[in-house]
Motif scaffolding. Structure first.
Motif, PDB file in Angstrom:
ATOM      1  N   GLN A 168      34.780  42.094  38.062  1.00 22.69           N
ATOM      2  CA  GLN A 168      33.260  41.897  38.409  1.00 22.69           C
ATOM      3  C   GLN A 168      33.117  40.167  37.929  1.00 22.69           C
ATOM      4  O   GLN A 168      32.364  39.432  38.565  1.00 22.69           O
ATOM      5  N   ASN A 172      31.973  37.253  40.448  1.00 25.48           N
ATOM      6  CA  ASN A 172      30.721  36.603  40.021  1.00 25.48           C
ATOM      7  C   ASN A 172      31.066  35.138  39.711  1.00 25.48           C
ATOM      8  O   ASN A 172      30.339  34.229  40.179  1.00 25.48           O
ATOM      9  N   GLU A 176      29.388  31.940  41.734  1.00 23.72           N
ATOM     10  CA  GLU A 176      28.929  30.920  41.029  1.00 23.72           C
ATOM     11  C   GLU A 176      29.253  29.574  41.353  1.00 23.72           C
ATOM     12  O   GLU A 176      28.732  28.482  41.255  1.00 23.72           O
TER      13      GLU A 176
END
Length: 278
Positions: A168, A172, A176
Protein backbone atom coordinates in the motif's frame (compact mmCIF):
# COMPACT_ATOMS: atom_id res chain seq x y z
CA UNK A 1 17.71 -105.95 48.20
CA UNK A 2 13.90 -106.01 48.23
CA UNK A 3 13.86 -102.13 48.02
CA UNK A 4 16.19 -102.10 45.02
CA UNK A 5 14.17 -104.79 43.35
CA UNK A 6 10.98 -102.74 43.92
CA UNK A 7 12.54 -99.59 42.42
CA UNK A 8 13.74 -101.49 39.36
CA UNK A 9 10.37 -103.13 38.82
CA UNK A 10 8.32 -99.97 39.41
CA UNK A 11 10.44 -97.13 37.94
CA UNK A 12 7.25 -95.14 37.04
CA UNK A 13 5.05 -93.93 39.83
CA UNK A 14 1.81 -95.83 40.12
CA UNK A 15 -0.28 -92.66 39.67
CA UNK A 16 1.49 -91.68 36.44
CA UNK A 17 1.19 -95.26 35.22
CA UNK A 18 -2.54 -95.27 35.85
CA UNK A 19 -3.07 -91.94 34.06
CA UNK A 20 -1.08 -93.07 31.03
CA UNK A 21 -2.98 -96.32 30.87
CA UNK A 22 -6.32 -94.49 31.08
CA UNK A 23 -5.43 -92.08 28.22
CA UNK A 24 -4.28 -94.97 26.10
CA UNK A 25 -7.49 -96.85 26.76
CA UNK A 26 -9.61 -93.75 25.85
CA UNK A 27 -7.64 -93.12 22.67
CA UNK A 28 -6.73 -89.62 23.94
CA UNK A 29 -3.11 -89.65 22.88
CA UNK A 30 -4.17 -87.13 20.17
CA UNK A 31 -1.90 -85.03 17.99
CA UNK A 32 1.30 -83.79 19.53
CA UNK A 33 1.28 -80.13 20.50
CA UNK A 34 4.06 -79.26 18.04
CA UNK A 35 2.06 -80.72 15.19
CA UNK A 36 -1.08 -78.82 16.25
CA UNK A 37 0.92 -75.59 16.30
CA UNK A 38 2.21 -76.25 12.80
CA UNK A 39 -1.27 -77.00 11.53
CA UNK A 40 -2.58 -73.75 13.13
CA UNK A 41 0.20 -71.69 11.53
CA UNK A 42 -0.47 -73.27 8.16
CA UNK A 43 -4.17 -72.50 8.45
CA UNK A 44 -3.38 -68.87 9.36
CA UNK A 45 -1.08 -68.50 6.36
CA UNK A 46 -3.71 -69.94 4.07
CA UNK A 47 -6.30 -67.50 5.45
CA UNK A 48 -3.94 -64.53 5.03
CA UNK A 49 -3.14 -65.55 1.46
CA UNK A 50 -6.86 -65.83 0.76
CA UNK A 51 -7.51 -62.32 2.13
CA UNK A 52 -4.66 -60.82 0.06
CA UNK A 53 -5.86 -62.61 -3.07
CA UNK A 54 -9.43 -61.40 -2.62
CA UNK A 55 -8.23 -57.83 -1.98
CA UNK A 56 -6.04 -57.85 -5.09
CA UNK A 57 -8.93 -59.18 -7.16
CA UNK A 58 -11.26 -56.46 -5.87
CA UNK A 59 -8.64 -53.76 -6.55
CA UNK A 60 -8.18 -55.10 -10.07
CA UNK A 61 -11.90 -54.99 -10.64
CA UNK A 62 -12.25 -51.46 -9.18
CA UNK A 63 -9.22 -50.01 -11.04
CA UNK A 64 -11.05 -49.39 -14.34
CA UNK A 65 -13.87 -47.58 -12.50
CA UNK A 66 -11.42 -45.34 -10.62
CA UNK A 67 -9.52 -44.58 -13.82
CA UNK A 68 -12.78 -43.74 -15.56
CA UNK A 69 -13.84 -41.38 -12.76
CA UNK A 70 -10.43 -39.70 -12.89
CA UNK A 71 -10.70 -39.20 -16.66
CA UNK A 72 -14.21 -37.77 -16.25
CA UNK A 73 -12.97 -35.36 -13.59
CA UNK A 74 -10.09 -34.23 -15.80
CA UNK A 75 -12.50 -33.72 -18.69
CA UNK A 76 -14.77 -31.62 -16.47
CA UNK A 77 -11.87 -29.47 -15.28
CA UNK A 78 -10.66 -28.93 -18.83
CA UNK A 79 -14.19 -28.12 -19.97
CA UNK A 80 -14.76 -25.59 -17.18
CA UNK A 81 -11.36 -24.02 -17.83
CA UNK A 82 -12.16 -23.68 -21.51
CA UNK A 83 -15.53 -22.14 -20.68
CA UNK A 84 -13.89 -19.66 -18.30
CA UNK A 85 -11.35 -18.70 -20.99
CA UNK A 86 -14.16 -18.10 -23.49
CA UNK A 87 -16.04 -15.94 -20.97
CA UNK A 88 -12.92 -13.94 -20.24
CA UNK A 89 -12.38 -13.40 -23.96
CA UNK A 90 -16.00 -12.28 -24.29
CA UNK A 91 -15.55 -9.82 -21.42
CA UNK A 92 -12.47 -8.35 -23.12
CA UNK A 93 -14.35 -7.98 -26.39
CA UNK A 94 -17.30 -6.31 -24.65
CA UNK A 95 -14.96 -4.00 -22.77
CA UNK A 96 -13.32 -2.93 -26.01
CA UNK A 97 -16.74 -2.40 -27.58
CA UNK A 98 -17.84 -0.21 -24.68
CA UNK A 99 -14.64 1.83 -24.90
CA UNK A 100 -15.08 2.28 -28.63
CA UNK A 101 -18.70 3.43 -28.16
CA UNK A 102 -17.61 5.88 -25.45
CA UNK A 103 -14.94 7.37 -27.70
CA UNK A 104 -17.42 7.57 -30.57
CA UNK A 105 -19.97 9.38 -28.40
CA UNK A 106 -17.42 11.87 -27.14
CA UNK A 107 -16.00 12.44 -30.62
CA UNK A 108 -19.46 13.48 -31.76
CA UNK A 109 -19.35 16.14 -29.07
CA UNK A 110 -15.85 17.17 -30.20
CA UNK A 111 -14.12 15.90 -27.02
CA UNK A 112 -12.15 12.76 -28.01
CA UNK A 113 -9.15 13.88 -25.97
CA UNK A 114 -11.24 13.86 -22.84
CA UNK A 115 -12.37 10.32 -23.63
CA UNK A 116 -8.78 9.09 -23.89
CA UNK A 117 -7.85 10.85 -20.66
CA UNK A 118 -10.83 9.36 -18.83
CA UNK A 119 -9.92 5.91 -20.09
CA UNK A 120 -6.35 6.22 -18.83
CA UNK A 121 -7.27 7.67 -15.44
CA UNK A 122 -10.03 5.13 -14.82
CA UNK A 123 -7.90 2.20 -15.97
CA UNK A 124 -10.49 1.24 -18.57
CA UNK A 125 -7.98 1.10 -21.45
CA UNK A 126 -4.53 -0.38 -21.94
CA UNK A 127 -1.70 2.12 -21.71
CA UNK A 128 1.99 2.21 -22.55
CA UNK A 129 4.81 4.66 -22.11
CA UNK A 130 7.99 5.37 -20.13
CA UNK A 131 8.03 4.73 -16.44
CA UNK A 132 9.48 2.76 -13.56
CA UNK A 133 9.75 -0.95 -12.86
CA UNK A 134 9.94 -1.78 -9.15
CA UNK A 135 10.35 -5.37 -7.95
CA UNK A 136 9.65 -6.13 -4.27
CA UNK A 137 10.36 -9.62 -2.92
CA UNK A 138 10.41 -11.45 0.42
CA UNK A 139 13.68 -11.89 2.27
CA UNK A 140 15.75 -14.93 1.35
CA UNK A 141 15.46 -16.24 4.90
CA UNK A 142 11.94 -15.07 5.67
CA UNK A 143 11.24 -15.36 9.37
CA UNK A 144 13.32 -12.78 11.22
CA UNK A 145 14.73 -9.41 10.41
CA UNK A 146 18.21 -8.89 9.10
CA UNK A 147 19.38 -8.07 12.63
CA UNK A 148 17.70 -11.17 14.07
CA UNK A 149 14.94 -9.15 15.73
CA UNK A 150 11.30 -10.02 15.19
CA UNK A 151 9.39 -7.56 13.07
CA UNK A 152 6.05 -6.26 14.26
CA UNK A 153 3.35 -7.99 12.26
CA UNK A 154 -0.30 -7.52 11.45
CA UNK A 155 -1.65 -10.91 10.52
CA UNK A 156 1.68 -12.18 9.19
CA UNK A 157 3.64 -14.64 11.27
CA UNK A 158 6.62 -14.53 8.92
CA UNK A 159 8.57 -11.35 9.67
CA UNK A 160 10.65 -11.47 6.49
CA UNK A 161 7.65 -11.36 4.17
CA UNK A 162 6.23 -8.39 2.30
CA UNK A 163 2.93 -7.37 3.83
CA UNK A 164 -0.16 -5.75 2.38
CA UNK A 165 0.52 -2.42 4.06
CA UNK A 166 4.04 -2.42 2.60
CA UNK A 167 2.57 -2.65 -0.89
CA UNK A 168 0.00 0.00 0.00
CA UNK A 169 2.79 2.42 0.87
CA UNK A 170 4.71 1.54 -2.28
CA UNK A 171 1.69 2.22 -4.49
CA UNK A 172 0.69 5.42 -2.69
CA UNK A 173 4.29 6.65 -2.89
CA UNK A 174 4.36 6.07 -6.65
CA UNK A 175 1.05 7.88 -7.13
CA UNK A 176 2.33 10.80 -5.07
CA UNK A 177 5.59 10.84 -7.03
CA UNK A 178 3.78 11.36 -10.34
CA UNK A 179 2.73 7.94 -11.63
CA UNK A 180 -0.12 8.08 -14.13
CA UNK A 181 -0.96 4.35 -14.23
CA UNK A 182 0.15 1.45 -12.00
CA UNK A 183 -0.12 -2.33 -12.10
CA UNK A 184 1.05 -5.08 -9.73
CA UNK A 185 1.87 -8.46 -11.28
CA UNK A 186 -0.25 -7.51 -14.30
CA UNK A 187 -3.20 -6.36 -12.18
CA UNK A 188 -4.14 -2.77 -13.11
CA UNK A 189 -4.97 -0.46 -10.24
CA UNK A 190 -7.81 2.04 -10.27
CA UNK A 191 -9.35 4.51 -7.87
CA UNK A 192 -11.45 1.65 -6.46
CA UNK A 193 -8.61 -0.88 -6.09
CA UNK A 194 -7.91 -2.38 -2.70
CA UNK A 195 -4.76 -4.07 -1.41
CA UNK A 196 -5.55 -6.41 1.46
CA UNK A 197 -4.19 -9.46 3.26
CA UNK A 198 -5.78 -12.90 3.51
CA UNK A 199 -3.64 -15.07 5.74
CA UNK A 200 -0.14 -14.84 4.32
CA UNK A 201 -1.35 -13.83 0.84
CA UNK A 202 -1.66 -10.33 -0.58
CA UNK A 203 -4.86 -9.63 -2.50
CA UNK A 204 -5.26 -6.91 -5.12
CA UNK A 205 -8.95 -6.45 -5.93
CA UNK A 206 -9.57 -9.87 -4.32
CA UNK A 207 -7.07 -11.61 -6.59
CA UNK A 208 -4.18 -13.32 -4.76
CA UNK A 209 -0.65 -12.41 -5.84
CA UNK A 210 2.58 -14.28 -5.22
CA UNK A 211 6.05 -12.81 -4.79
CA UNK A 212 8.04 -11.33 -6.32
CA UNK A 213 5.73 -8.35 -6.72
CA UNK A 214 6.47 -6.49 -9.94
CA UNK A 215 5.11 -2.95 -9.87
CA UNK A 216 4.95 -1.07 -13.17
CA UNK A 217 4.28 2.68 -13.05
CA UNK A 218 3.90 4.80 -16.18
CA UNK A 219 5.30 8.32 -15.90
CA UNK A 220 8.46 10.35 -16.36
CA UNK A 221 10.86 7.45 -15.72
CA UNK A 222 13.98 9.09 -14.25
CA UNK A 223 12.06 11.82 -12.44
CA UNK A 224 9.51 9.33 -11.08
CA UNK A 225 12.26 6.99 -9.82
CA UNK A 226 14.16 9.81 -8.09
CA UNK A 227 11.09 11.35 -6.48
CA UNK A 228 9.86 7.99 -5.19
CA UNK A 229 13.21 6.98 -3.66
CA UNK A 230 13.48 10.38 -1.95
CA UNK A 231 9.92 10.24 -0.64
CA UNK A 232 8.89 8.98 2.80
CA UNK A 233 7.51 5.79 1.25
CA UNK A 234 10.70 5.16 -0.71
CA UNK A 235 12.74 5.61 2.48
CA UNK A 236 10.35 3.23 4.26
CA UNK A 237 11.01 0.60 1.59
CA UNK A 238 14.76 1.13 1.98
CA UNK A 239 14.43 0.59 5.75
CA UNK A 240 12.66 -2.71 5.13
CA UNK A 241 15.53 -3.74 2.88
CA UNK A 242 18.22 -2.80 5.38
CA UNK A 243 16.58 -4.13 8.54
CA UNK A 244 14.54 -7.11 7.39
CA UNK A 245 16.25 -8.33 4.23
CA UNK A 246 13.32 -7.58 1.93
CA UNK A 247 14.70 -7.44 -1.60
CA UNK A 248 13.94 -4.50 -3.90
CA UNK A 249 15.10 -3.37 -7.32
CA UNK A 250 14.02 -0.22 -9.14
CA UNK A 251 14.87 0.88 -12.65
CA UNK A 252 13.60 3.34 -15.24
CA UNK A 253 12.11 1.89 -18.42
CA UNK A 254 11.61 3.45 -21.82
CA UNK A 255 8.32 1.72 -22.63
CA UNK A 256 6.00 -0.18 -20.32
CA UNK A 257 2.69 -1.82 -21.22
CA UNK A 258 -0.10 -1.99 -18.66
CA UNK A 259 -3.34 -3.94 -19.21
CA UNK A 260 -6.80 -2.55 -18.73
CA UNK A 261 -8.50 -3.03 -15.41
CA UNK A 262 -11.62 -5.18 -15.01
CA UNK A 263 -14.83 -3.26 -15.52
CA UNK A 264 -15.77 -1.10 -12.55
CA UNK A 265 -19.22 -0.89 -11.02
CA UNK A 266 -20.04 2.62 -9.81
CA UNK A 267 -22.82 2.60 -7.21
CA UNK A 268 -22.81 6.16 -5.87
CA UNK A 269 -21.28 8.63 -8.32
CA UNK A 270 -23.56 10.15 -10.96
CA UNK A 271 -22.51 12.09 -14.07
CA UNK A 272 -23.24 15.80 -14.32
CA UNK A 273 -25.65 16.34 -17.19
CA UNK A 274 -25.88 20.12 -17.00
CA UNK A 275 -23.42 22.95 -16.56
CA UNK A 276 -24.37 23.59 -12.99
CA UNK A 277 -24.49 21.29 -10.00
CA UNK A 278 -27.55 20.11 -8.19
Amino acid sequence: MSLLTNVMDHSLDDGYAETAARKKADGGGGVPRTLRAKLGLAAGLVLAALVVTVGAAQARVAAPAVAKEREELIDRIEGETSAADKLEKTVDELRQDVSARQREALEKNGDSGRSDLMGVLSGAVEVHGPGVKLVVNDAKDAGTGGDGQARGTSGFSDTGRVRDRDMQRVVNGLWESGAEAISINGQRLTALSAIRAAGDAILVDNKPLVPPYTVLAVGDGERLSTRFQDSADGIYLHVLQENYGIRTAISAAEDLELPAAPSMTVRTAQPITGKGTS
